[in-house]
Scaffold this active site. Structure first.
Site, short mmCIF file in Angstrom:
data_model
loop_
_atom_site.label_atom_id
_atom_site.label_comp_id
_atom_site.label_asym_id
_atom_site.label_seq_id
_atom_site.Cartn_x
_atom_site.Cartn_y
_atom_site.Cartn_z
NE ARG A 146 -6.81 -30.06 -90.07
CZ ARG A 146 -7.67 -30.47 -89.19
NH1 ARG A 146 -7.60 -30.96 -88.01
NH2 ARG A 146 -8.83 -30.19 -89.41
NE ARG A 202 5.26 -25.16 -85.01
CZ ARG A 202 5.44 -26.10 -84.15
NH1 ARG A 202 6.67 -26.33 -83.50
NH2 ARG A 202 4.48 -26.75 -83.72
NE ARG A 257 0.09 -49.62 -92.63
CZ ARG A 257 0.89 -50.29 -93.10
NH1 ARG A 257 0.29 -51.40 -93.89
NH2 ARG A 257 2.30 -50.05 -93.27
NE ARG A 262 6.93 -43.71 -83.34
CZ ARG A 262 6.05 -43.03 -82.72
NH1 ARG A 262 6.26 -41.71 -82.79
NH2 ARG A 262 4.97 -43.59 -82.26
CD GLU A 314 5.86 -46.79 -83.55
OE1 GLU A 314 5.33 -46.42 -84.24
OE2 GLU A 314 6.32 -46.65 -82.59
CE1 TYR A 362 -3.49 -42.00 -84.59
CE2 TYR A 362 -4.15 -39.75 -84.20
CZ TYR A 362 -3.07 -40.81 -84.14
OH TYR A 362 -1.89 -40.77 -83.31
CG ASP A 391 -3.64 -36.98 -80.70
OD1 ASP A 391 -2.98 -37.97 -81.18
OD2 ASP A 391 -3.82 -35.86 -81.36
#
Length: 368
Positions: free
Chosen positions: A173, A177, A250, A281, A301, A349, A351
């Site tokens: 996914r 764009r 993880r 990041r 991180e 997982y 959100d």
């Protein structure tokens, strides 16, 4: 009621707090426990120099579900923050998700047609018909340049495995764009709670008994005896004493630094996509709330393999772990006094908006 409480809720994160809030509305008595010294789970914010520091990594609320958006807005007002991360590849800066700004910087193309032709040419040259792994899947979607600069290194650091060893579905996914739009999420509703995520969880748990620094497994029988039912948001395999084996996760390590500058990197999130930089990041927390403080706080991180004693963050939903989880789920489905929820309890997982939705569904099923 045999125990003092209707529900013992293990974990003061979003799932546990949402369930507790809904249960209290129905006149139920809950005890919420957490082994950490604070509520909020991984969305907990720590105030440093007037900045709400996302202690366990960047959390940006986003959803297309108006019902969930309205639900969280009853607790706090959200700001207009839009997630627009940038990628740093050996000092070259690119916009994410992959869009016309990215393609222009990468190839000098100006029109969507030019960008599409460039990607199609690279895909054709790679000649991948049936992608067998993440590397082949990524190249077949966006070509070799984007894969090599912006996907390969970051992904291998994130998962601790070569891209050729990772399943293709992880990246199917991938957002691409052909517009000049740096908004990472497509969701209609997006923002950061003004004052930090603690405001939400504190209001959810208002008037509810809480015990912090409490290890459920150290006093499992004693704690479960306090309530008629248990809502468990920890690791499902740990609940069952790893009887079928350990599920894989993880983990993340965080390196936080306070700096005597008002603006370190100009953006809340900068991804480091080369393989050599050890962290994935850097987060500069003040930008989540448009801070104007004289100082700033950054967090590097570092992804790592999980081992006992570490904090598990991401389930590794490959075939092996999925099959193992099914064995634990079969046990969970037979329980009449334990409800499993959250990322760790359901090995999925989520959100934030999905965690809240799952907790509301569980509460509705249980309480009505």
């Amino acid at each position: 009621m045999s125990g003092k409480y209707d529900y013992l809720i293990v974990g003061a994160g979003l799932f546990g707090a949402t369930f507790a809030f809904e249960a209290k509305k129905q006149g139920k008595k809950c005890l919420v426990i957490d082994r950490r010294g604070h509520i909020g789970g991984n969305v907990y914010c720590e105030e440093v120099e007037g900045i709400n520091v996302h202690k366990y990594g960047a959390h940006i609320f986003h959803t297309n579900n108006k019902e969930i958006w309205d639900y969280v807005n009853q607790f706090v007002e959200f700001n207009r923050y839009t997630n627009s991360p940038v990628a740093n590849y050996n000092g070259e800066i690119y916009n994410l998700p992959f869009n016309m700004n990215t393609f222009n910087k990468l190839w000098g193309v100006v029109t969507p047609q030019e960008a599409k032709e460039k990607i199609e040419a690279q895909k054709a040259e790679a000649g991948i018909e049936k992608p067998q792994n993440l590397e082949e899947q990524a190249i077949s979607l966006v070509g070799t340049d984007i894969y090599e600069k912006l996907i390969k290194g970051y992904t291998e650091k994130q998962w601790g495995r070569k891209a050729t060893e990772l399943p293709a579905f992880i990246i199917k996914r991938l957002p691409v764009r052909f517009t000049y739009d740096n908004n990472y999420f497509n969701d209609k509703y997006q923002g950061i709670p003004i004052g930090g995520y603690n405001v939400i969880v504190e209001k959810m748990l208002e008037g509810i008994d809480i015990r912090l620094n409490t290890d459920f497994f150290a006093k499992k029988d004693e704690l479960e005896a306090l309530a008629d039912k248990t809502v468990f948001t920890g690791m499902i395999d740990e609940y069952y004493e790893y009887k079928f084996g350990k599920l894989e996760y993880r983990s993340l390590k965080f390196e936080q630094e306070q700096m005597d500058t008002s603006n370190y990197q100009g953006n809340a999130v900068v991804n480091y996509t080369d393989r050599e930089t050890p962290y994935t990041r850097i987060i500069e927390h003040k930008h989540f709330e448009f801070g104007t403080q004289d100082k700033t706080v950054i967090t590097k991180e570092y992804p790592s393999e999980w081992s006992p004693g570490d904090e598990p963050y991401y389930p590794i939903n490959d075939d092996k772990n999925t099959q193992l989880y099914k064995q634990y789920k079969e046990l969970a489905d037979k329980e009449d006094k334990v409800i499993f929820g959250g990322r760790l309890g359901t090995y999925k997982y989520y959100d934030m908006h999905q965690v809240i939705a799952a907790a509301l569904t569980a509460a509705e099923k249980e309480l009505t």
